[in-house]
Design a protein around this motif. Structure first.
Motif, mmCIF file in Angstrom:
data_model
loop_
_atom_site.group_PDB
_atom_site.id
_atom_site.type_symbol
_atom_site.label_atom_id
_atom_site.label_comp_id
_atom_site.label_asym_id
_atom_site.label_seq_id
_atom_site.Cartn_x
_atom_site.Cartn_y
_atom_site.Cartn_z
ATOM 1 N N GLU A 136 9.744 5.045 3.572
ATOM 2 C CA GLU A 136 8.080 4.898 3.505
ATOM 3 C C GLU A 136 7.736 6.044 2.488
ATOM 4 O OE1 GLU A 136 4.272 5.769 6.324
ATOM 5 O OE2 GLU A 136 6.261 5.547 7.208
ATOM 6 N N PRO A 137 7.976 7.324 2.472
ATOM 7 C CA PRO A 137 7.294 7.924 1.255
ATOM 8 C C PRO A 137 7.925 7.706 0.041
ATOM 9 C CG PRO A 137 8.885 9.149 2.547
ATOM 10 C CD PRO A 137 8.784 8.236 3.247
ATOM 11 N N LEU A 138 9.238 7.241 -0.082
ATOM 12 C CA LEU A 138 9.742 6.760 -1.553
ATOM 13 C C LEU A 138 8.815 5.271 -1.854
ATOM 14 C CD1 LEU A 138 13.408 7.104 -0.857
ATOM 15 C CD2 LEU A 138 12.125 8.357 -2.706
ATOM 16 N N ASN A 139 8.517 4.391 -0.929
ATOM 17 C CA ASN A 139 7.839 3.477 -1.395
ATOM 18 C C ASN A 139 6.420 3.918 -1.864
ATOM 19 O OD1 ASN A 139 7.183 0.265 -1.590
ATOM 20 N ND2 ASN A 139 5.874 0.901 0.208
ATOM 21 N N GLY A 140 5.705 4.742 -1.022
ATOM 22 C CA GLY A 140 4.516 5.210 -1.462
ATOM 23 C C GLY A 140 4.509 5.950 -3.057
#
Length: 205
Positions: free
Chosen positions: A51-55
């Motif tokens: 999730e944070p990497l996609n963000g």
């Protein structure tokens, strides 16, 4: 909302999930520098999580740094076991690969996404790749698939108008452009309508 997030982070400055959510908020309000900072700290605290990497990838893409965005999305995919997560990340990766001038890799990412689940974004980006190859037939099919899933997606509506105009069907082109403008499309759709109006006036003359 910003004040609430900042107060929460004062109380829990090392809460990676909170920082990831704050990054999403910052991205939504177009504070790209703030979003990048929040996501980088979230990744540092949480480790490799999708999730944070996609963000982070979304933020880097918005900052027009596609090579870095590709790296972030690839890191996200490496840890995303859930097919639903992968179906979200892959179109993002495809778009950044397009921006990075890597069309074949972009096509592979988009097709991989569609093999998992339907996606208006993936069909839209595939159509853009087809247009770059001057394949209006495939672009038409992909944009039609895109608006079947999202009837108000502006680029496909504009693209369908442009293809209709080049095919000599001004009535269809006008209808597509009008739908695009109603959905919030900007310069391209409005210019398409102006060209049709000018052409119609010349025909009447």
């Amino acid at each position: 909302a910003s004040s609430a997030f900042r107060r929460a982070l004062e109380l829990e400055p090392h809460n990676g999930s909170l920082l990831s959510n704050f990054g999403q908020f910052q991205l939504e309000v177009s504070d790209l520098a703030g979003a990048e900072s929040a996501y980088l700290e979230a990744v540092r605290l949480l480790g490799e999580r999708a999730e944070p990497l996609n963000g982070l990838g979304n933020t880097l893409s918005a900052l027009r740094r596609p090579i870095e965005a590709v790296t972030a999305y690839e890191r996200a995919l490496a840890v995303a076991a859930d097919p639903a997560q992968r179906a979200v990340i892959l179109p993002n990766l495809g778009e950044s690969l397009m921006q990075a001038q890597r069309p074949e890799q972009a096509r592979q990412a988009l097709l991989a996404s569609l093999a998992i689940a339907p996606s208006a974004a993936a069909h839209d980006y595939l159509a853009r790749l087809s247009m770059a190859d001057s394949d209006t037939t495939q672009a038409w099919q992909s944009w039609q698939a895109s608006i079947t899933l999202d009837p108000d997606r502006r680029v496909p509506l504009t693209g369908l108008g442009e293809i209709s105009a080049t095919r000599g069907d001004p009535d269809a082109a006008r209808a597509w452009f009008e739908r695009a403008v109603a959905a919030g499309a900007g310069r391209r759709a409005q210019e398409g309508l102006r060209r049709l109006k000018t052409s119609g006036q010349r025909g009447e003359g």
